[in-house]
Design an enzyme around this catalytic site. Structure first.
Site, PDB file in Angstrom:
ATOM      1  N   GLY A 196       0.828  -1.217   0.000  1.00  0.00           N
ATOM      2  CA  GLY A 196       0.000   0.000   0.000  1.00  0.00           C
ATOM      3  C   GLY A 196       0.854   1.256   0.000  1.00  0.00           C
ATOM      4  N   THR A 212       0.985   3.463  -2.533  1.00  0.00           N
ATOM      5  CA  THR A 212       0.533   4.453  -3.517  1.00  0.00           C
ATOM      6  C   THR A 212      -0.035   5.714  -2.880  1.00  0.00           C
ATOM      7  OG1 THR A 212      -1.581   3.301  -3.614  1.00  0.00           O
ATOM      8  CG2 THR A 212       0.016   2.764  -5.333  1.00  0.00           C
ATOM      9  N   GLY A 214      -0.769   7.917   1.295  1.00  0.00           N
ATOM     10  CA  GLY A 214      -0.784   7.919   2.753  1.00  0.00           C
ATOM     11  C   GLY A 214       0.498   7.444   3.410  1.00  0.00           C
ATOM     12  N   VAL A 225      -3.721  -7.220  -2.479  1.00  0.00           N
ATOM     13  CA  VAL A 225      -3.259  -8.140  -1.420  1.00  0.00           C
ATOM     14  C   VAL A 225      -4.329  -9.167  -1.034  1.00  0.00           C
ATOM     15  CG1 VAL A 225      -1.540  -6.574  -0.408  1.00  0.00           C
ATOM     16  CG2 VAL A 225      -3.882  -6.568   0.479  1.00  0.00           C
ATOM     17  N   TYR A 281     -14.501  -2.454  11.014  1.00  0.00           N
ATOM     18  CA  TYR A 281     -13.140  -1.908  10.927  1.00  0.00           C
ATOM     19  C   TYR A 281     -12.428  -2.145  12.256  1.00  0.00           C
ATOM     20  CZ  TYR A 281      -9.170   1.227  10.322  1.00  0.00           C
ATOM     21  OH  TYR A 281      -7.886   1.731  10.241  1.00  0.00           O
ATOM     22  N   LYS A 295      -8.983  -4.398  12.978  1.00  0.00           N
ATOM     23  CA  LYS A 295      -7.753  -3.880  13.597  1.00  0.00           C
ATOM     24  C   LYS A 295      -7.478  -4.546  14.955  1.00  0.00           C
ATOM     25  CE  LYS A 295      -6.202  -1.224  10.314  1.00  0.00           C
ATOM     26  NZ  LYS A 295      -4.909  -1.471   9.653  1.00  0.00           N
ATOM     27  N   PHE A 342      -7.459   7.985   3.700  1.00  0.00           N
ATOM     28  CA  PHE A 342      -8.231   7.032   4.506  1.00  0.00           C
ATOM     29  C   PHE A 342      -9.727   7.361   4.562  1.00  0.00           C
ATOM     30  CE2 PHE A 342      -9.902   5.872   8.733  1.00  0.00           C
ATOM     31  CZ  PHE A 342      -9.643   4.518   8.763  1.00  0.00           C
TER      32      PHE A 342
HETATM   33  N1  NAP Z   1      -5.363   7.504   8.277  1.00  0.00           N
HETATM   34  C1  NAP Z   1      -5.739   7.101   9.483  1.00  0.00           C
HETATM   35  O1  NAP Z   1      -6.394   7.847  10.234  1.00  0.00           O
HETATM   36  C2  NAP Z   1      -5.325   5.735   9.960  1.00  0.00           C
HETATM   37  C3  NAP Z   1      -5.279   5.538  11.354  1.00  0.00           C
HETATM   38  C4  NAP Z   1      -4.901   4.304  11.835  1.00  0.00           C
HETATM   39  C5  NAP Z   1      -4.554   3.299  10.965  1.00  0.00           C
HETATM   40  N2  NAP Z   1      -4.624   3.494   9.620  1.00  0.00           N
HETATM   41  C6  NAP Z   1      -4.221   2.371   8.756  1.00  0.00           C
HETATM   42  O2  NAP Z   1      -3.078   2.753   8.024  1.00  0.00           O
HETATM   43  C7  NAP Z   1      -2.971   1.989   6.821  1.00  0.00           C
HETATM   44  C8  NAP Z   1      -2.712   2.924   5.664  1.00  0.00           C
HETATM   45  O3  NAP Z   1      -3.805   3.801   5.523  1.00  0.00           O
HETATM   46  P1  NAP Z   1      -3.666   5.322   5.064  1.00  0.00           P
HETATM   47  O4  NAP Z   1      -4.217   6.159   6.141  1.00  0.00           O
HETATM   48  O5  NAP Z   1      -2.307   5.592   4.572  1.00  0.00           O
HETATM   49  O6  NAP Z   1      -4.769   5.322   3.891  1.00  0.00           O
HETATM   50  P2  NAP Z   1      -4.633   5.545   2.311  1.00  0.00           P
HETATM   51  O7  NAP Z   1      -4.003   6.851   2.014  1.00  0.00           O
HETATM   52  O8  NAP Z   1      -5.978   5.276   1.768  1.00  0.00           O
HETATM   53  O9  NAP Z   1      -3.632   4.378   1.850  1.00  0.00           O
HETATM   54  C9  NAP Z   1      -4.006   3.036   1.845  1.00  0.00           C
HETATM   55  C10 NAP Z   1      -3.027   2.239   0.980  1.00  0.00           C
HETATM   56  O10 NAP Z   1      -3.418   0.858   1.035  1.00  0.00           O
HETATM   57  C11 NAP Z   1      -3.484   0.354  -0.292  1.00  0.00           C
HETATM   58  N3  NAP Z   1      -4.500  -0.694  -0.385  1.00  0.00           N
HETATM   59  C12 NAP Z   1      -5.775  -0.651   0.056  1.00  0.00           C
HETATM   60  N4  NAP Z   1      -6.410  -1.791  -0.255  1.00  0.00           N
HETATM   61  C13 NAP Z   1      -5.510  -2.563  -0.928  1.00  0.00           C
HETATM   62  C14 NAP Z   1      -5.563  -3.850  -1.525  1.00  0.00           C
HETATM   63  N5  NAP Z   1      -6.683  -4.589  -1.481  1.00  0.00           N
HETATM   64  N6  NAP Z   1      -4.467  -4.346  -2.132  1.00  0.00           N
HETATM   65  C15 NAP Z   1      -3.339  -3.610  -2.181  1.00  0.00           C
HETATM   66  N7  NAP Z   1      -3.214  -2.386  -1.624  1.00  0.00           N
HETATM   67  C16 NAP Z   1      -4.293  -1.871  -1.012  1.00  0.00           C
HETATM   68  C17 NAP Z   1      -3.834   1.563  -1.165  1.00  0.00           C
HETATM   69  O11 NAP Z   1      -3.331   1.377  -2.493  1.00  0.00           O
HETATM   70  P3  NAP Z   1      -4.221   1.110  -3.799  1.00  0.00           P
HETATM   71  O12 NAP Z   1      -5.535   1.801  -3.610  1.00  0.00           O
HETATM   72  O13 NAP Z   1      -3.382   1.661  -4.905  1.00  0.00           O
HETATM   73  O14 NAP Z   1      -4.329  -0.360  -3.851  1.00  0.00           O
HETATM   74  C18 NAP Z   1      -3.042   2.658  -0.467  1.00  0.00           C
HETATM   75  O15 NAP Z   1      -1.716   2.684  -0.961  1.00  0.00           O
HETATM   76  C19 NAP Z   1      -4.266   1.189   6.740  1.00  0.00           C
HETATM   77  O16 NAP Z   1      -4.025  -0.126   7.187  1.00  0.00           O
HETATM   78  C20 NAP Z   1      -5.202   1.913   7.701  1.00  0.00           C
HETATM   79  O17 NAP Z   1      -6.186   1.068   8.224  1.00  0.00           O
HETATM   80  C21 NAP Z   1      -4.985   4.703   9.106  1.00  0.00           C
END
Ligand code: NAP
Length: 257
Positions: free
Chosen positions: A13, A15, A17, A65, A157, A161, A194
């Site tokens: 992931g 691409t 965040g 994935v 969700y 987690k 996200f």
């Molecule tokens: N932002 C928050 O507030 C927050 C807080 C706590 C935890 N998190 C966790 O942090 C992680 C990253 O999230 P983020 O905040 O950076 O969000 P984001 O900007 O939406 O990034 C999510 C990344 O995951 C990839 N992804 C999603 N589904 C996928 C799949 N089926 N196969 C391959 N790649 C996939 C997306 O790439 P593609 O769309 O190109 O596949 C993207 O690169 C996640 O696990 C999320 O649950 C986020």
């Protein structure tokens, strides 16, 4: 020499965040990268930018994935190139929807369970044996504060987690006796794509999540990852919980306006 220079990190992931910010920071410190995601254009552009800017090797694998076969294919390809990731960052994940459980969309649930739990398991199962064979490596799971406390309408969700938290603990237990370390980094509110993903592309709803306070930035999480990886080999930080200062737990916020 820093802790990651010349090493290989696999980031799922990458691409947007956290994943993208982690890729950028590790490349800046001379780490070679294996980056994944489903959006090919973004992945290719990241690959070219990081290779040119930091003179590191970047391999890009465009796949979902949730597809075990494609996870296996990536792992096989890495083995054929004799590349063993020193660092695995299980980051790919999402929240999809925010509804009461009796109004939830089954499709949302399947996406979250298949990506956040099964995707993490597929990648771990295909990559970790290489680390175990070498008795060396560091696994970073991106969990969430949503894996510590359930909040209203967070249901599935949250459950996904909580599973990451359990798996992080399980991986640590099963790796006792090896030099492989494993840490779950659990952020609170962070401004990435996200919320846009969670609200199915509704930019208005997404931007409201970050109004009235300073949320975490993706770069803050990248800093934490680098710190955890950089600790000496006898130090295993198993969990790091990171909130923005304006958010003290899942329910207590200091929002202006
Ligand atoms: N932002 C928050 O507030 C927050 C807080 C706590 C935890 N998190 C966790 O942090 C992680 C990253 O999230 P983020 O905040 O950076 O969000 P984001 O900007 O939406 O990034 C999510 C990344 O995951 C990839 N992804 C999603 N589904 C996928 C799949 N089926 N196969 C391959 N790649 C996939 C997306 O790439 P593609 O769309 O190109 O596949 C993207 O690169 C996640 O696990 C999320 O649950 C986020």
């Amino acid at each position: 020499m820093n802790a990651v220079q010349g090493k290989w990190a696999l980031i799922t992931g990458a691409t947007s965040g956290f994943g993208k910010a982690i890729a950028e920071l590790l490349a800046k410190h001379g780490c070679h990268l294996i980056v994944t995601g489903r959006r090919a254009e973004r992945l290719e552009s990241l690959q070219h930018i990081l290779e040119e800017k930091y003179s590191v090797r970047v391999l890009a694998y465009c796949f979902d994935v949730r597809d075990l076969n494609q996870c296996v294919e990536m792992s096989n390809d890495l083995q054929s190139r004799e590349i063993v990731p020193d660092i695995l960052i299980n980051n790919a994940g999402l929240a999809s929807g925010k509804n009461k459980i009796h109004e939830g969309l089954i499709g949302d649930w399947e996406k979250m369970i298949d990506t956040n739990i099964k995707g993490l398991l597929y990648i771990t199962r295909t990559i970790l044996p290489m680390m175990v064979a070498r008795n060396e490596g560091h696994v970073i799971n991106i969990g969430s504060t949503a894996g510590h406390v359930v909040y209203p309408e967070g249901n599935v969700y949250n459950a996904s987690k909580f599973a990451v938290k359990a798996l992080n603990e399980a991986i640590n237990l099963d790796l006792v006796g090896t030099n492989i370390r494993c840490c779950s980094i659990d952020p609170g509110a962070a401004e990435t794509e996200f919320s846009l993903v969670r609200f199915h592309g509704d930019a208005n709803k997404a931007s409201k999540v970050y109004e009235g306070y300073q949320a975490l930035r993706a770069e803050d999480i990248a800093d934490a990852v680098l710190y955890v990886i950089g600790t000496p080999p006898h130090v295993n930080i198993t969990n790091m919980v990171i909130y923005p200062t304006a958010q003290r737990n899942v329910f207590v916020w200091d929002k202006k306006g």
